[in-house]
Design a protein around this motif. Structure first.
Motif, short mmCIF file in Angstrom:
data_model
loop_
_atom_site.label_atom_id
_atom_site.label_comp_id
_atom_site.label_asym_id
_atom_site.label_seq_id
_atom_site.Cartn_x
_atom_site.Cartn_y
_atom_site.Cartn_z
N SER A 36 16.18 35.37 -19.22
CA SER A 36 16.88 34.77 -18.08
C SER A 36 17.27 33.33 -18.34
CB SER A 36 15.98 34.78 -16.85
OG SER A 36 14.92 33.86 -17.03
N GLY A 37 16.68 32.72 -19.36
CA GLY A 37 16.94 31.30 -19.59
C GLY A 37 16.19 30.40 -18.62
N ASP A 38 15.31 30.98 -17.79
CA ASP A 38 14.48 30.14 -16.92
C ASP A 38 13.22 29.78 -17.72
OD1 ASP A 38 12.67 29.03 -15.18
OD2 ASP A 38 13.05 30.43 -13.55
N HIS A 39 13.23 28.58 -18.28
CA HIS A 39 12.16 28.17 -19.19
C HIS A 39 11.08 27.35 -18.50
CE1 HIS A 39 15.37 28.52 -22.59
NE2 HIS A 39 14.97 29.69 -22.15
N ASN A 40 11.02 27.41 -17.18
CA ASN A 40 9.97 26.68 -16.46
C ASN A 40 8.61 27.14 -16.99
OD1 ASN A 40 8.15 25.57 -14.66
ND2 ASN A 40 9.42 25.94 -12.86
N PRO A 41 7.83 26.21 -17.58
CA PRO A 41 6.54 26.60 -18.19
C PRO A 41 5.54 27.15 -17.19
CG PRO A 41 6.82 24.20 -18.24
CD PRO A 41 8.13 24.78 -17.76
N ILE A 42 5.76 26.93 -15.91
CA ILE A 42 4.79 27.37 -14.91
C ILE A 42 4.60 28.89 -14.92
CG2 ILE A 42 6.17 27.77 -12.81
CD1 ILE A 42 4.07 25.42 -11.73
N THR B 57 21.56 40.62 -11.11
CA THR B 57 20.97 39.28 -11.13
C THR B 57 21.10 38.60 -12.49
OG1 THR B 57 18.72 40.05 -11.62
CG2 THR B 57 19.33 39.85 -9.29
N PHE B 58 21.88 39.20 -13.40
CA PHE B 58 22.08 38.55 -14.70
C PHE B 58 22.80 37.21 -14.55
CE2 PHE B 58 24.38 37.77 -18.70
CZ PHE B 58 23.32 37.81 -19.60
#
Lengths: 140, 153
Positions: A36-42, B57-58
């Protein structure tokens, strides 16, 4: 491919076939981080999550929203989904077993299109809603 | 901590990204989507798609491809460990397929607080257009910021 139901064959209150998912695991969160490219480390680094007051890492809200999308596209072909939205109402933890359910809340015609409104949600193993969403799809 | 409501209306720099087959495949693996239309061009064509479509949701993966990623948090001066996702809404206007070039532009449309400033809400909207300039989707998201200072009253 989903074989879409027909507008005339569905009624308000009808339930969509539910989707019961395997327990959320850390590997899935790592894959979703990259995919997803959501790299939030949480969501993947327990040390980071603890530093910000959480007991453990937890699932990306958007991972669960993808499950809502899967429910919609298992019921109608992708091109018939007009809207998909959600509120994220509680945190999804590692180990949670999520069930995705949906039901028809409205039928209407707008601009020549026959639209069906859906309530779709994710619920955990304790019966608590984690996502309360909605979708609008076109049925022929 | 207090967020600056003067930032309402702030428009971020647009960027363009390509819908890549490998990215769609990894996204599908992560979400447990096994329908071959998202990975196999022949299956996509057999299902009536001109190319490999992207799951609903991509678009989050496309908007996360911003070369200035994290711009909203830098603008708000908020640490990433303090945010939660409050809401997300997509409106689908036209199909998107692997190989398309999608331009995304995000704008802050509202900032407000609840619980005496214990939680802040930042609403943003993103317009997505394809390589022909045709709008393909609109996204509206709410980012919740946990105030590390707690409630103000």
């Amino acid at each position: 491919m989903a074989t879409a139901p027909k507008f005339d064959q569905v009624k308000v209150g009808d339930a969509l076939p539910a989707l019961v998912l395997p327990p959320i695991n850390r590997h899935q969160l790592a894959l979703y981080c990259g995919g997803s490219g959501d790299h939030n480390p949480i969501h993947v680094d327990i040390d980071f999550a603890k530093k910000f007051g959480f007991k453990d890492v937890f699932a990306h809200g958007m991972l669960s929203m993808a499950f809502l999308g899967r429910l919609a596209t298992s019921w109608v072909p992708q091109g018939q989904v007009r809207k998909l939205g959600t509120r994220f109402t509680s945190i999804t933890w590692v180990g949670d077993v999520i069930t995705v359910t949906g039901k028809i809340t409205g039928k209407r015609e707008e601009g020549g299109a026959r639209l069906v409104d859906l309530e779709i949600k994710c619920t955990n193993q304790n019966g608590q809603d984690t996502l309360q969403g909605d979708a609008t799809v076109v049925l022929n | 901590m207090q967020l600056d409501k003067a930032l309402i209306g702030h428009t971020f720099k647009a960027f363009t990204t390509t819908v890549e087959a490998g990215k769609v495949r990894l996204f599908c693996k992560a979400i447990g989507e096994e329908n071959p239309i998202y990975t196999d061009p022949a299956a996509a064509k057999a299902a009536g798609h001109p190319g490999i479509p992207v799951p609903p949701t991509f678009f989050t993966a496309l908007t996360n491809d911003d070369p200035d990623k994290g711009g909203l948090l830098r603008l708000l001066k908020v640490d990433i460990g303090l945010i939660l996702h409050g809401e997300q809404h997509y409106e689908y206007l036209a199909p998107v397929h692997v190989g398309d070039r999608v331009t995304c532009q995000q704008k802050v449309v509202d900032i407000y607080d609840k619980k005496g400033g214990a939680l802040w809400f930042v609403v943003s909207e993103t317009e997505l257009k394809d390589q022909t300039g045709k709008p393909v989707a609109k996204a509206r998201g709410i980012t919740v910021v946990r105030n590390p200072d707690g409630a103000k009253k």
